[in-house]
Design a protein around this motif. Structure first.
Motif, PDB file in Angstrom:
ATOM      1  N   GLU A  47       0.837  -1.198   0.000  1.00  0.00           N
ATOM      2  CA  GLU A  47       0.000   0.000   0.000  1.00  0.00           C
ATOM      3  C   GLU A  47       0.876   1.254   0.000  1.00  0.00           C
ATOM      4  O   GLU A  47       0.567   2.244  -0.663  1.00  0.00           O
ATOM      5  CB  GLU A  47      -0.941  -0.025   1.213  1.00  0.00           C
ATOM      6  CG  GLU A  47      -1.766   1.223   1.439  1.00  0.00           C
ATOM      7  CD  GLU A  47      -2.832   1.491   0.376  1.00  0.00           C
ATOM      8  OE1 GLU A  47      -3.083   0.597  -0.445  1.00  0.00           O
ATOM      9  OE2 GLU A  47      -3.395   2.596   0.366  1.00  0.00           O
ATOM     10  N   THR A 107       1.889   2.260  -3.436  1.00  0.00           N
ATOM     11  CA  THR A 107       0.846   2.993  -4.164  1.00  0.00           C
ATOM     12  C   THR A 107       0.890   4.470  -3.812  1.00  0.00           C
ATOM     13  O   THR A 107       0.835   5.342  -4.678  1.00  0.00           O
ATOM     14  CB  THR A 107      -0.555   2.466  -3.783  1.00  0.00           C
ATOM     15  OG1 THR A 107      -0.552   1.060  -3.868  1.00  0.00           O
ATOM     16  CG2 THR A 107      -1.617   3.035  -4.672  1.00  0.00           C
ATOM     17  N   TYR A 162      -5.686   5.443 -10.411  1.00  0.00           N
ATOM     18  CA  TYR A 162      -4.655   4.601  -9.807  1.00  0.00           C
ATOM     19  C   TYR A 162      -4.880   4.505  -8.310  1.00  0.00           C
ATOM     20  O   TYR A 162      -4.904   3.403  -7.739  1.00  0.00           O
ATOM     21  CB  TYR A 162      -3.293   5.214 -10.126  1.00  0.00           C
ATOM     22  CG  TYR A 162      -2.102   4.546  -9.488  1.00  0.00           C
ATOM     23  CD1 TYR A 162      -1.805   3.219  -9.763  1.00  0.00           C
ATOM     24  CD2 TYR A 162      -1.261   5.243  -8.638  1.00  0.00           C
ATOM     25  CE1 TYR A 162      -0.707   2.613  -9.205  1.00  0.00           C
ATOM     26  CE2 TYR A 162      -0.152   4.642  -8.074  1.00  0.00           C
ATOM     27  CZ  TYR A 162       0.121   3.330  -8.351  1.00  0.00           C
ATOM     28  OH  TYR A 162       1.218   2.739  -7.789  1.00  0.00           O
ATOM     29  N   CYS A 188      -6.388   0.955  -7.017  1.00  0.00           N
ATOM     30  CA  CYS A 188      -5.387   0.155  -6.303  1.00  0.00           C
ATOM     31  C   CYS A 188      -5.657   0.125  -4.810  1.00  0.00           C
ATOM     32  O   CYS A 188      -5.490  -0.914  -4.175  1.00  0.00           O
ATOM     33  CB  CYS A 188      -3.990   0.681  -6.584  1.00  0.00           C
ATOM     34  SG  CYS A 188      -3.435   0.203  -8.198  1.00  0.00           S
ATOM     35  N   ILE A 207      -6.202  -3.296  -2.928  1.00  0.00           N
ATOM     36  CA  ILE A 207      -5.292  -3.709  -1.874  1.00  0.00           C
ATOM     37  C   ILE A 207      -6.028  -3.851  -0.549  1.00  0.00           C
ATOM     38  O   ILE A 207      -5.646  -4.665   0.291  1.00  0.00           O
ATOM     39  CB  ILE A 207      -4.108  -2.729  -1.809  1.00  0.00           C
ATOM     40  CG1 ILE A 207      -3.318  -2.886  -3.099  1.00  0.00           C
ATOM     41  CG2 ILE A 207      -3.210  -3.006  -0.645  1.00  0.00           C
ATOM     42  CD1 ILE A 207      -2.203  -1.938  -3.241  1.00  0.00           C
ATOM     43  N   TYR A 229      -3.596  -8.231  -4.842  1.00  0.00           N
ATOM     44  CA  TYR A 229      -2.282  -7.998  -5.439  1.00  0.00           C
ATOM     45  C   TYR A 229      -2.360  -8.127  -6.958  1.00  0.00           C
ATOM     46  O   TYR A 229      -1.545  -7.536  -7.670  1.00  0.00           O
ATOM     47  CB  TYR A 229      -1.246  -8.951  -4.835  1.00  0.00           C
ATOM     48  CG  TYR A 229      -0.973  -8.674  -3.371  1.00  0.00           C
ATOM     49  CD1 TYR A 229      -0.955  -7.369  -2.900  1.00  0.00           C
ATOM     50  CD2 TYR A 229      -0.740  -9.698  -2.464  1.00  0.00           C
ATOM     51  CE1 TYR A 229      -0.724  -7.097  -1.565  1.00  0.00           C
ATOM     52  CE2 TYR A 229      -0.503  -9.432  -1.125  1.00  0.00           C
ATOM     53  CZ  TYR A 229      -0.505  -8.126  -0.684  1.00  0.00           C
ATOM     54  OH  TYR A 229      -0.270  -7.857   0.639  1.00  0.00           O
ATOM     55  N   LYS A 282      -2.941  -4.783  -8.360  1.00  0.00           N
ATOM     56  CA  LYS A 282      -1.710  -4.003  -8.370  1.00  0.00           C
ATOM     57  C   LYS A 282      -0.766  -4.507  -9.459  1.00  0.00           C
ATOM     58  O   LYS A 282       0.017  -3.751 -10.020  1.00  0.00           O
ATOM     59  CB  LYS A 282      -1.076  -4.147  -6.994  1.00  0.00           C
ATOM     60  CG  LYS A 282       0.122  -3.314  -6.774  1.00  0.00           C
ATOM     61  CD  LYS A 282      -0.245  -1.956  -6.270  1.00  0.00           C
ATOM     62  CE  LYS A 282       0.995  -1.108  -6.312  1.00  0.00           C
ATOM     63  NZ  LYS A 282       0.846   0.168  -5.743  1.00  0.00           N
ATOM     64  N   ALA A 339       4.196  -6.660  -6.660  1.00  0.00           N
ATOM     65  CA  ALA A 339       2.868  -7.260  -6.484  1.00  0.00           C
ATOM     66  C   ALA A 339       2.934  -8.753  -6.785  1.00  0.00           C
ATOM     67  O   ALA A 339       2.309  -9.570  -6.100  1.00  0.00           O
ATOM     68  CB  ALA A 339       1.862  -6.572  -7.389  1.00  0.00           C
TER      69      ALA A 339
END
Lengths: 214, 491
Positions: free
Chosen positions: B123, B126, B148, B152, B156, B210, B213, B246
């Protein structure tokens, strides 16, 4: 402590319904603030009394971050953007509430089937976690304002956090604090991007974000 | 030692926010990249001891991805120095600072031996990389950043639920150990002490989380936007290093599943997602009008190949890990070369770029070489890894999988070839023609457009050399490292 735990869990679900049924963005933010306080209460109530330093620390951090800082941050974002209401959601408020009710029933159904390896401290814990998660995801996909998508993310994350509480042993402090910090920084960064969306398009509507496609 | 690997880039990132001059920050960036590489090199002489009660430890798999990250970060940071000064001249405080935080977070991913800490680190990647995508401050970059962040973060969040599911699977009131440490989870799994329904549920959630990601279709929707709107050095790291992180998350959980005799269940899911990603990517690469998006979809395709290779099991795991190495080197090379094209032509549109071989001879050659490498043409290393995965599919008698795999690879080859050959061949547009379109503030200095600076060509040259070397002669050390990493997944 069981009555207190159960009351707090019911409160969490009611707060998600508050976010689901209102068009006022400030009410949505308040709903997440209420959930933040209830989470702090829960993390103390769910473990044996008296709370350890670990429990107390996590409760304090989630109270400060989810109950105070994040709501203030989001309130500031909408004040700058001077938006008050979600006008045209993809799914109307009445239908959202009905869907939310269906999700809660589904959550109870799923939770009844899950083979819990041990007795959790409250039978409401897992159904509450799942319904909060699903209501959060519903908010996320059914609203157009960027702010409400952040609220949806927060509600969903709260649901997952409650699920984490059902583990008998405590999650290590390093990890639990890391999770809270990640969520806080995440909302902080989203807040900055929201501010930029507002500057760029003069409104906080994610339907403006339609430039990139194949 | 392990703490230093994570904390040094993070501290440097904080320092970058305090420094005044752009040049100082860039010097700091390169210095930290070299320091990181030196520390990583040191881990090869002797594995550093575990830290933080076993939460931080370096194993063969983590070491492979950590080394790959460091090998990529050095040339990209050198390239970033030149790129940022040619690009817009905008203050690079946020960019350099976040790039260093990004390095720190990705290092933490490779070192995490606890699923909880792994989640925190993924995380964090990100959050650290979102400002990189928004560097150009355009409405398009804004949209890419928002997508994004939201997609994400939600993906996540599901991985966190999966992590708790796994903890639930390992939950046993009698033992007092932390149930999220990987070595302990694997031991419990071998002893058949994990609750299978929770394990399966956890694997599915972690794969979704994941996998989002990692850019596996149908969860890849943020990837083409983010990778095409980010500045090229950031795109190179997002594609070459972040997707691997990821993937590492998925491999860690897969290891637990394999130990619990649930390999078949997990591998079938991976094969389906892998082939699906390849198919989606192939469809979007054909007729793609934007060359950075084309590269982004190519990343989706290669993540599909990784998932497929691991899903096939056996030698496929070796193929997938080797493929991850090849993909990182080649895709970083391609994004850096694409950055040079973007600086010179000021357009990401395929139709605006012609005659790259004449206008930018070295970049044109690199872009062409990158195209041949990424599509698995011999003598590049990717040919070997793709062929390994194909032969595994064939020897296991999975002819449908093998047919689809070859079909999608061929589609991608045709689609990319069509685009790349048109870009590098022909006559370069007249200088006047290239000046239209971009706003004057974005116009590069004429010198930057006409000659190729060494800083902009040397880093992709090094990456191309490495990708070629792995195809011609695999150093025994690399082979041994890959073998040890395979044992860490399948053992």
């Amino acid at each position: 402590m069981h009555t207190l735990t159960d009351a707090a869990l019911v409160g969490v679900v009611l707060a998600s319904f508050l976010a689901l049924g209102t068009s006022r963005l400030t009410s949505c933010i308040r709903a997440t603030a209420i959930q933040g306080w209830l989470l702090a209460l829960l993390s103390v109530a769910i473990h044996e009394w008296p709370p350890t330093g670990h429990t107390f620390f996590i409760a304090a951090v989630s109270l400060v971050m989810k109950g105070i800082l994040i709501p203030i941050l989001l309130e500031r974002a909408i004040r700058q953007a001077s938006v008050r209401r979600e006008v045209e959601p993809f799914i109307g408020y009445a239908s959202s509430l009905v869907l939310g009710g269906i999700l809660v029933v589904t959550a109870f159904g799923i939770a009844g089937r899950l083979p819990l390896p041990h007795q959790t401290s409250s039978t409401l814990l897992v159904p509450t976690a799942l319904s909060t998660l699903m209501i959060g995801l519903l908010l996320l996909v059914s609203r157009t304002k960027a702010l409400n998508q952040v609220v949806g993310y927060l509600v969903a994350e709260n649901g997952i956090f409650i699920f984490g509480m059902s583990l008998t042993r405590e999650v290590p402090l390093l990890i639990e604090a890391g999770i809270l910090l990640d969520v806080f920084v995440g909302v902080f960064v989203m807040g900055i991007v929201m501010y930029q969306i507002n500057q760029e398009f003069d409104r906080l509507d994610t339907r403006n974000l339609n430039l990139l496609k194949d | 030692m392990l703490r230093l690997l994570v904390l040094a880039p993070a501290a440097a990132g904080a320092l970058a926010f305090l420094l005044r001059a752009n040049a100082h920050r860039l010097a700091l960036l390169v210095a930290v990249a070299l320091l990181h590489a030196g520390l990583v090199l040191g881990t090869w002489t002797a594995l550093p001891p575990a830290d933080l009660d076993g939460h931080l430890a370096l194993d063969a798999l983590g070491q492979l991805f950590l080394t790959l990250l460091s090998v990529l970060f050095v040339p990209v940071s050198a390239y970033a120095c030149a790129y940022l000064s040619h690009d817009t001249g905008r203050p690079n405080r946020t960019f350099v600072g976040c790039l260093l935080f990004f390095l720190s977070a990705m290092t933490l991913v490779t070192l995490s031996q606890s699923l909880g800490l792994l989640w925190v680190a993924v995380e964090a990647t990100t959050l650290a990389s979102a400002p990189l995508i928004y560097h150009h401050r355009s409405p398009r970059a804004l949209e890419a950043t928002w997508k994004y962040l939201v997609i994400c973060s939600v993906g996540i969040a599901l991985a966190l639920l999966g992590t708790f599911f796994l903890a639930m699977a390992a939950s046993d009131p009698r033992s007092g150990a932390t149930p999220l440490l990987l070595p302990e989870l694997v031991l419990l799994a071998r002893a058949h002490a994990l609750s299978i329904p929770w394990l399966r549920g956890g694997f599915v959630l972690l794969l979704i989380g994941y996998g989002t990601k990692m850019g596996l279709a149908p969860l890849h929707t943020w990837l083409p936007d983010a990778h095409s709107e980010a500045p090229s050095p950031a795109s190179a790291l997002l594609s070459g290093a972040l997707l691997n992180c990821a993937f590492l998350g998925i491999l860690r959980v897969l290891h637990v599943c394999v130990a619990a005799d649930q390999a078949a269940f997990a591998q079938d899911l991976l094969v389906v997602l892998g082939l699906g990603s390849m198919g989606v990517a192939a469809a979007f690469i054909l007729k793609q009008p934007d060359y950075k998006r084309m590269l982004a979809y190519s990343s989706v395709e290669h993540m599909g190949i990784l998932a497929l290779g691991v899903g096939l099991g056996g030698a496929g795991v070796f193929g997938a890990l080797f493929h991850a190495v090849n993909h990182s080197l080649t895709k970083a090379l391609l994004f850096l070369a694409a950055g040079n094209l973007l600086l010179a032509y000021q357009s990401k549109s395929v139709s605006d770029v012609t005659g790259a071989l004449r206008r930018l001879p070295l970049t044109g050659v690199l872009f062409l070489a990158g195209f041949f490498a990424i599509t698995g043409t011999p003598p590049f290393g990717m040919f070997l890894s793709e062929f390994t995965i194909l032969s595994v599919a064939a020897t296991h008698g999975r002819y449908l999988v093998a047919t689809l795999y070859v079909g999608f690879l061929a589609m991608v080859f045709i689609g990319m070839g069509n685009i790349v050959l048109r870009m590098v061949q022909g006559d370069a547009p007249a200088p006047a023609a290239s000046g239209h379109g971009p706003p004057s503030s974005h116009a590069p200095s004429p010198a930057a457009a006409s000659r190729e600076s060494w800083f902009l060509t040397a880093p992709p040259c090094c990456l191309a050399a490495a990708a070629l070397l792995l195809g011609v002669w695999m150093p025994p050390g690399v082979h041994a490292a890959l073998d040890r990493a395979v044992a860490a997944v399948a053992g």
